[in-house]
Design a protein around this motif. Structure first.
Motif, PDB file in Angstrom:
ATOM      1  N   PRO A  10       0.814  -1.228   0.000  1.00 26.19           N
ATOM      2  CA  PRO A  10       0.000   0.000   0.000  1.00 26.19           C
ATOM      3  C   PRO A  10       0.843   1.272   0.000  1.00 26.19           C
ATOM      4  CG  PRO A  10      -0.902  -1.585   1.548  1.00 26.19           C
ATOM      5  CD  PRO A  10       0.421  -2.132   1.112  1.00 26.19           C
ATOM      6  N   LEU A  11       1.979   1.237   0.694  1.00 28.50           N
ATOM      7  CA  LEU A  11       2.856   2.413   0.711  1.00 28.50           C
ATOM      8  C   LEU A  11       3.792   2.464  -0.495  1.00 28.50           C
ATOM      9  CD1 LEU A  11       3.922   2.579   4.482  1.00 28.50           C
ATOM     10  CD2 LEU A  11       2.179   3.947   3.299  1.00 28.50           C
ATOM     11  N   GLN A  12       3.768   1.414  -1.319  1.00 35.54           N
ATOM     12  CA  GLN A  12       4.670   1.298  -2.467  1.00 35.54           C
ATOM     13  C   GLN A  12       6.123   1.531  -2.032  1.00 35.54           C
ATOM     14  OE1 GLN A  12       3.159   2.738  -6.372  1.00 35.54           O
ATOM     15  NE2 GLN A  12       1.631   3.830  -5.148  1.00 35.54           N
ATOM     16  N   LEU A  13       6.506   0.759  -1.029  1.00 35.82           N
ATOM     17  CA  LEU A  13       7.826   0.900  -0.411  1.00 35.82           C
ATOM     18  C   LEU A  13       8.469  -0.471  -0.307  1.00 35.82           C
ATOM     19  CD1 LEU A  13       9.967   2.492   1.331  1.00 35.82           C
ATOM     20  CD2 LEU A  13       8.556   1.872   3.314  1.00 35.82           C
ATOM     21  N   ASP A  14       9.730  -0.554  -0.663  1.00 35.44           N
ATOM     22  CA  ASP A  14      10.491  -1.776  -0.409  1.00 35.44           C
ATOM     23  C   ASP A  14      11.934  -1.412  -0.064  1.00 35.44           C
ATOM     24  OD1 ASP A  14      12.238  -2.529  -3.124  1.00 35.44           O
ATOM     25  OD2 ASP A  14      10.431  -1.371  -3.557  1.00 35.44           O
ATOM     26  N   LEU A  15      12.415  -2.051   0.972  1.00 39.84           N
ATOM     27  CA  LEU A  15      13.763  -1.818   1.493  1.00 39.84           C
ATOM     28  C   LEU A  15      14.475  -3.148   1.592  1.00 39.84           C
ATOM     29  CD1 LEU A  15      15.975  -0.104   2.979  1.00 39.84           C
ATOM     30  CD2 LEU A  15      14.729  -0.618   5.094  1.00 39.84           C
ATOM     31  N   LYS A  16      15.711  -3.198   1.101  1.00 38.04           N
ATOM     32  CA  LYS A  16      16.475  -4.437   1.165  1.00 38.04           C
ATOM     33  C   LYS A  16      17.906  -4.138   1.567  1.00 38.04           C
ATOM     34  CE  LYS A  16      17.334  -8.756  -1.310  1.00 38.04           C
ATOM     35  NZ  LYS A  16      17.104  -9.535  -2.549  1.00 38.04           N
ATOM     36  N   ALA A  17      18.387  -4.906   2.529  1.00 36.18           N
ATOM     37  CA  ALA A  17      19.778  -4.800   2.968  1.00 36.18           C
ATOM     38  C   ALA A  17      20.425  -6.167   2.819  1.00 36.18           C
ATOM     39  CB  ALA A  17      19.858  -4.316   4.414  1.00 36.18           C
ATOM     40  N   GLU A  18      21.629  -6.205   2.209  1.00 37.59           N
ATOM     41  CA  GLU A  18      22.320  -7.464   1.948  1.00 37.59           C
ATOM     42  C   GLU A  18      23.776  -7.367   2.384  1.00 37.59           C
ATOM     43  OE1 GLU A  18      21.040  -9.637  -1.911  1.00 37.59           O
ATOM     44  OE2 GLU A  18      20.961  -7.500  -2.387  1.00 37.59           O
ATOM     45  N   TYR A  19      24.277  -8.501   2.841  1.00 41.22           N
ATOM     46  CA  TYR A  19      25.706  -8.624   3.146  1.00 41.22           C
ATOM     47  C   TYR A  19      26.262  -9.817   2.367  1.00 41.22           C
ATOM     48  CZ  TYR A  19      29.989  -9.979   5.528  1.00 41.22           C
ATOM     49  OH  TYR A  19      31.277 -10.338   5.794  1.00 41.22           O
ATOM     50  N   PHE A  20      27.380  -9.594   1.671  1.00 37.08           N
ATOM     51  CA  PHE A  20      28.046 -10.639   0.898  1.00 37.08           C
ATOM     52  C   PHE A  20      29.451 -10.862   1.455  1.00 37.08           C
ATOM     53  CE2 PHE A  20      25.013  -8.784  -2.052  1.00 37.08           C
ATOM     54  CZ  PHE A  20      24.460  -9.890  -2.680  1.00 37.08           C
ATOM     55  N   LYS A  30      10.743   3.580  -3.606  1.00 38.36           N
ATOM     56  CA  LYS A  30       9.565   4.264  -3.073  1.00 38.36           C
ATOM     57  C   LYS A  30       8.870   5.021  -4.203  1.00 38.36           C
ATOM     58  CE  LYS A  30       6.631   6.320  -0.298  1.00 38.36           C
ATOM     59  NZ  LYS A  30       5.429   5.596   0.181  1.00 38.36           N
ATOM     60  N   ASN A  31       7.551   4.839  -4.289  1.00 35.91           N
ATOM     61  CA  ASN A  31       6.743   5.567  -5.259  1.00 35.91           C
ATOM     62  C   ASN A  31       5.835   6.538  -4.518  1.00 35.91           C
ATOM     63  OD1 ASN A  31       7.913   3.920  -7.187  1.00 35.91           O
ATOM     64  ND2 ASN A  31       6.149   2.578  -7.371  1.00 35.91           N
ATOM     65  N   LEU A  32       5.795   7.774  -4.986  1.00 34.57           N
ATOM     66  CA  LEU A  32       4.961   8.820  -4.391  1.00 34.57           C
ATOM     67  C   LEU A  32       3.978   9.332  -5.427  1.00 34.57           C
ATOM     68  CD1 LEU A  32       7.794  10.860  -2.608  1.00 34.57           C
ATOM     69  CD2 LEU A  32       6.230   9.242  -1.517  1.00 34.57           C
ATOM     70  N   SER A  33       2.821   9.760  -4.960  1.00 34.78           N
ATOM     71  CA  SER A  33       1.838  10.345  -5.873  1.00 34.78           C
ATOM     72  C   SER A  33       1.067  11.437  -5.152  1.00 34.78           C
ATOM     73  CB  SER A  33       0.881   9.272  -6.401  1.00 34.78           C
ATOM     74  OG  SER A  33       0.178   8.656  -5.342  1.00 34.78           O
ATOM     75  N   TRP A  34       0.775  12.496  -5.878  1.00 34.72           N
ATOM     76  CA  TRP A  34      -0.033  13.603  -5.374  1.00 34.72           C
ATOM     77  C   TRP A  34      -0.875  14.119  -6.524  1.00 34.72           C
ATOM     78  CZ3 TRP A  34       0.181  19.031  -6.432  1.00 34.72           C
ATOM     79  CH2 TRP A  34      -0.646  19.805  -5.601  1.00 34.72           C
ATOM     80  N   ARG A  35      -2.179  13.868  -6.400  1.00 34.06           N
ATOM     81  CA  ARG A  35      -3.099  14.183  -7.476  1.00 34.06           C
ATOM     82  C   ARG A  35      -2.643  13.485  -8.760  1.00 34.06           C
ATOM     83  NH1 ARG A  35      -4.705  20.570  -6.317  1.00 34.06           N
ATOM     84  NH2 ARG A  35      -5.539  20.184  -4.189  1.00 34.06           N
ATOM     85  N   LYS A  36      -2.283  14.237  -9.763  1.00 36.93           N
ATOM     86  CA  LYS A  36      -1.875  13.623 -11.030  1.00 36.93           C
ATOM     87  C   LYS A  36      -0.358  13.555 -11.190  1.00 36.93           C
ATOM     88  CE  LYS A  36      -6.047  14.761 -13.650  1.00 36.93           C
ATOM     89  NZ  LYS A  36      -6.592  15.337 -14.907  1.00 36.93           N
ATOM     90  N   GLY A  66      17.104   3.710  -5.202  1.00 34.68           N
ATOM     91  CA  GLY A  66      18.496   4.025  -4.927  1.00 34.68           C
ATOM     92  C   GLY A  66      19.226   2.846  -4.316  1.00 34.68           C
ATOM     93  N   VAL A  67      20.534   2.798  -4.540  1.00 32.49           N
ATOM     94  CA  VAL A  67      21.375   1.721  -4.031  1.00 32.49           C
ATOM     95  C   VAL A  67      22.637   2.315  -3.431  1.00 32.49           C
ATOM     96  CG1 VAL A  67      22.685  -0.354  -4.603  1.00 32.49           C
ATOM     97  CG2 VAL A  67      20.493   0.075  -5.738  1.00 32.49           C
ATOM     98  N   TYR A  68      23.000   1.797  -2.255  1.00 37.15           N
ATOM     99  CA  TYR A  68      24.279   2.147  -1.636  1.00 37.15           C
ATOM    100  C   TYR A  68      25.092   0.870  -1.491  1.00 37.15           C
ATOM    101  CZ  TYR A  68      27.734   3.346   1.915  1.00 37.15           C
ATOM    102  OH  TYR A  68      28.906   3.519   2.597  1.00 37.15           O
ATOM    103  N   SER A  95      11.976   8.996 -11.568  1.00 39.02           N
ATOM    104  CA  SER A  95      11.097   9.287 -12.692  1.00 39.02           C
ATOM    105  C   SER A  95       9.937  10.136 -12.187  1.00 39.02           C
ATOM    106  CB  SER A  95      10.570   7.991 -13.318  1.00 39.02           C
ATOM    107  OG  SER A  95       9.699   8.260 -14.402  1.00 39.02           O
ATOM    108  N   LEU A  96       9.855  11.360 -12.677  1.00 41.93           N
ATOM    109  CA  LEU A  96       8.789  12.294 -12.319  1.00 41.93           C
ATOM    110  C   LEU A  96       7.895  12.483 -13.535  1.00 41.93           C
ATOM    111  CD1 LEU A  96       7.567  14.386 -10.302  1.00 41.93           C
ATOM    112  CD2 LEU A  96       9.107  16.078 -11.350  1.00 41.93           C
ATOM    113  N   TYR A  97       6.579  12.241 -13.359  1.00 41.60           N
ATOM    114  CA  TYR A  97       5.694  12.345 -14.517  1.00 41.60           C
ATOM    115  C   TYR A  97       4.302  12.799 -14.086  1.00 41.60           C
ATOM    116  CZ  TYR A  97       4.548   7.584 -12.953  1.00 41.60           C
ATOM    117  OH  TYR A  97       4.203   6.485 -12.209  1.00 41.60           O
ATOM    118  N   PHE A  98       3.599  13.365 -15.049  1.00 39.29           N
ATOM    119  CA  PHE A  98       2.250  13.893 -14.859  1.00 39.29           C
ATOM    120  C   PHE A  98       1.289  13.081 -15.715  1.00 39.29           C
ATOM    121  CE2 PHE A  98      -1.230  16.755 -16.111  1.00 39.29           C
ATOM    122  CZ  PHE A  98      -1.673  17.194 -14.868  1.00 39.29           C
TER     123      PHE A  98
END
Length: 702
Positions: free
Chosen positions: A520-530, A565-571, A578-580, A599-602
């Motif tokens: 619902p929040l269109q959020l995903d976080l992943k942390a990895e160790y190799f 993370k995806n954000l939306s406000w009206r249209k 991002g990756v670190y 990516s910013l779009y209307f």
């Protein structure tokens, strides 16, 4: 409004067709058809020929409107008549999904510029040699030839989509950036009967690139992919069969880079035509060919449970047997027909001017598996056990071009067989899992090679998923340990310019991961160790071109954190990723510390029917030591310690959909000249210029 637009388009098309036909000379008998045209049904009059009244524009519009109104009660075919699946969704049950005809990620058509898996390459256009920009280790065991620079352009059995088509489905996808980049993809599928579906994929890529494009063999790409596929499911839904036949023919240049690569973006007085710029090896290229057949069959034994998933009844077996058979023949070839004037190669062993190095691999694969499931009365709780045995039979041969002397003392060219090896691998595999409703899932996966050339290879994988409500999201904990044999190229390799004979140990990789997903929040976080032990890479002494494989004796540590993370406000919408990455061997891995995509779009709808997105995407990564490319070897290596400046690369785009047509218009690298005249991702190979591109995806339902 949609009907009005259709009337206008049909009227304009009719007028344009009349104008086009006016360009074809009459043959004197009144037949104005051009050669090969088939007579349409509506032109076949079996009763009589009468003179048709010429309609005015208004009369024609009224006629078209009447025909459209008469069809309002007819059946409209659309994507809801098509279901799609793939082999990876055929494990525990038969799962199919709605056909995706949305605009999401449509402008990111290239495998080189996927937002979450970006790649560096020798020019930035589809079909050219590439490797991942970020650290993405292969999660495989067993035999590996070590050639992967053209992998994204291959069609493999796991890439095939299978369809359930209640109507015929065809998709035509065309992308053009002029002669620099252009390709066509065609997909067709139809059901022969309610249980049997057949179809094909056909792809063509004829991109020329941006430099030295005046000659056919210089930077041209020529790719052909063909796949025939079928899906059969018995009336009882117990028996399932997937089959495909695949052919790939990929050709990519091995130019050795353009001669003026070091001044094209820095020398203000440099004047030259990029299309005419000379390369070091104008007549050299690499060609990969693969052909194979793949057949997977499964059968449900005993009682079958019917479980409702998202309102749809899904059949899940209590026992299942599966057999998979495949045979693949792969040929990797490097051809050189140039004098090495600019010392692209370190040396030669057989011929100074010509090379025809080839590696041919034949693989026959058999996979036998048995699955057992134990469920409660509600069928929401489930325990499962999969066991299986895989057998792989390999034969590889390697040839080089050499000169010999016949009985008369004359020299002649011959193709020498340098290696001919036959071997097998036997792998046992097992998977155990437990699911508690939709909240908890525990899985363990074991793969171990118990006999053959790669005896001792293993991959142990475990995953724990804990989920709450939709608003809370879910947490996925993962870990795997891998022990894989070194690639063939790094150990036993014979070619005109490179000969390797090394006894490297297996590469050991340990991974721990934490993943949080909130839909619902269109959020995903992943942390990895190799933790990688005995890492194998390619390098050269003093930054030269004498490339050699090497194995690092000390372990590599890598931390990788990614956030989407995806954000939306009206249209307005903003999609970000991002990756670190942080490692103690940055000079060996040669990957940036930070990568970002946005990516910013209307979104809007024009004329009530044309849904569209107007926006801009930006990609950026921090500076890193750029790898070099070994021509003729097909490997990226650690050569000269060159670090290029790094600036954002932006693309302005518009994408839209109307009826069954998706399209985009975009201007790649729209900010060229703002920060710099161009950029590099690989030493000596400049990337693409600013370019206007057009893409059209047209879907037909019949």
């Amino acid at each position: 409004m949609l009907a009005k637009l259709r009337y206008i388009l049909i009227l304009l098309f009719s007028l344009s067709v009349q104008a086009v036909f006016a360009q074809f000379p009459s043959n004197g008998n009144g037949n104005t058809q051009y050669p090969g045209q088939r007579t349409p049904n509506y032109m076949r009059d079996t009763s009589k020929n009468t003179q048709q009244k010429q309609l005015s524009g208004d009369e024609l519009m009224d006629t078209l409107r009447k025909r459209e109104e008469e069809k309002e009660d007819s059946i409209v075919f659309d994507a809801s008549w098509i279901r799609v699946s793939s082999e990876r969704f055929m494990g525990d049950s038969t799962q199919d999904f709605s056909l995706d005809t949305t605009l999401r990620n449509y402008e990111n058509y290239s495998p080189l510029y996927q937002p979450r898996s970006p790649r560096i390459s020798l020019g930035g256009y589809v079909g050219i040699q590439q490797r991942p920009l970020l650290f993405e280790p292969a999660k495989t065991i067993g035999f590996d030839a070590g050639l992967h620079t053209l992998d994204p352009y291959m069609i493999r059995p796991e890439d095939i989509n299978y369809y359930r088509a209640r109507v015929q489905y065809t998709n035509l996808n065309y992308v053009s950036g002029g002669s620099a980049e252009q390709f066509v993809k065609i997909t067709h599928s139809q059901n022969v009967n309610p249980r049997l579906n057949v179809g094909f994929n056909l792809n063509f890529n004829g991109s020329k690139g941006y430099y030295s494009t005046s000659s056919v063999l210089r930077q041209n790409v020529s790719d052909v992919n063909v796949a025939l596929f079928t899906w059969y499911e018995s009336k009882s839904k117990r028996y399932n069969m997937l089959g495909n036949i695949i052919y790939n023919n990929l050709k990519a240049p091995e130019s050795g880079a353009i001669i003026k690569n070091d001044i094209i973006f820095t020398d203000a007085n440099a004047t030259f035509d990029k299309t005419l710029e000379q390369v070091r090896l104008p007549q050299s290229f690499t060609q990969w060919k693969t052909a194979g057949i793949h057949l997977r069959q499964s059968y449900f034994i005993g009682h079958v449970d019917s479980v409702k998933t998202k309102g749809k009844a899904v059949l899940r077996p209590t026992q299942r047997v599966t057999h998979t058979f495949s045979y693949t023949r792969s040929r990797y070839q490097f051809l050189q027909d140039d004098i090495d004037t600019y010392n692209v190669f370190p040396d030669y062993y057989f011929s100074s001017r010509r090379s025809n190095d080839s590696l041919t691999i034949n693989r026959m694969h058999n996979d036998f598996a048995y699955s057992f499931y134990l469920r409660g009365k509600s069928a929401k709780n489930e325990a499962k056990l999969d066991i299986g045995l895989e057998h792989d039979l390999y034969n590889y041969t390697q040839h080089v071009l050499d000169t010999g002397t016949n009985e008369f003392g004359n020299l002649y060219i011959r193709n020498n067989k340098m290696q001919n090896v036959l071997f097998q691998n036997i792998t046992i595999k097992g998977r155990i899992g437990y699911r508690l409703s939709d909240r908890v899932l525990l899985e363990g996966d074991v793969r171990q090679i118990v006999a053959g050339r790669d005896f001792g290879n293993f991959l142990y994988d475990a995953k724990l998923m804990i989920g709450g409500s939709d608003k809370v999201g879910k947490v996925i904990l993962g870990a795997y340990q891998q022990n894989a044999s070194p690639p063939l190229m790094a150990t036993r390799w014979v070619s005109n310019h490179y000969i390797f004979n090394n006894d490297f140990g297996n590469v050991k990789t340990t991974n721990l991961s934490f993943n949080y997903v909130n839909t619902p929040l269109q959020l995903d976080l992943k942390a990895e160790y190799f933790l990688i032990n005995d890492y194998i890479y390619y390098t050269s002494a003093s930054g030269g071109n004498d490339v050699q494989p090497a194995q690092l004796s000390t372990p590599i540590n890598m931390i990788k954190v990614s956030l989407g993370k995806n954000l939306s406000w009206r249209k307005w919408h903003f999609d970000a990723y991002g990756v670190y990455q942080k490692t103690d061997y940055q000079d060996i891995l040669r990957t940036p510390e930070i990568y970002a995509y946005g990516s910013l779009y209307f979104t809007s709808t024009w004329f009530k029917v044309l849904y569209n997105n107007l926006g801009v995407t930006v990609r950026y990564n921090t500076r890193y030591l750029a790898p070099s490319y070994a021509t003729g070897l097909g490997q990226f290596y650690n050569g000269a310690d060159v670090t290029f400046s790094s600036y954002p690369v932006a693309t302005a785009f518009m994408k839209a959909t109307i009826d069954h047509v998706n399209l985009f218009v975009q201007y790649d690298y729209v900010n060229q000249g703002l920060f710099s005249k161009g950029f590099y991702t690989v030493n000596r190979y400049p990337m693409q210029d600013a370019m206007l591109k057009l893409g059209v995806s047209w879907t037909f339902f019949q």
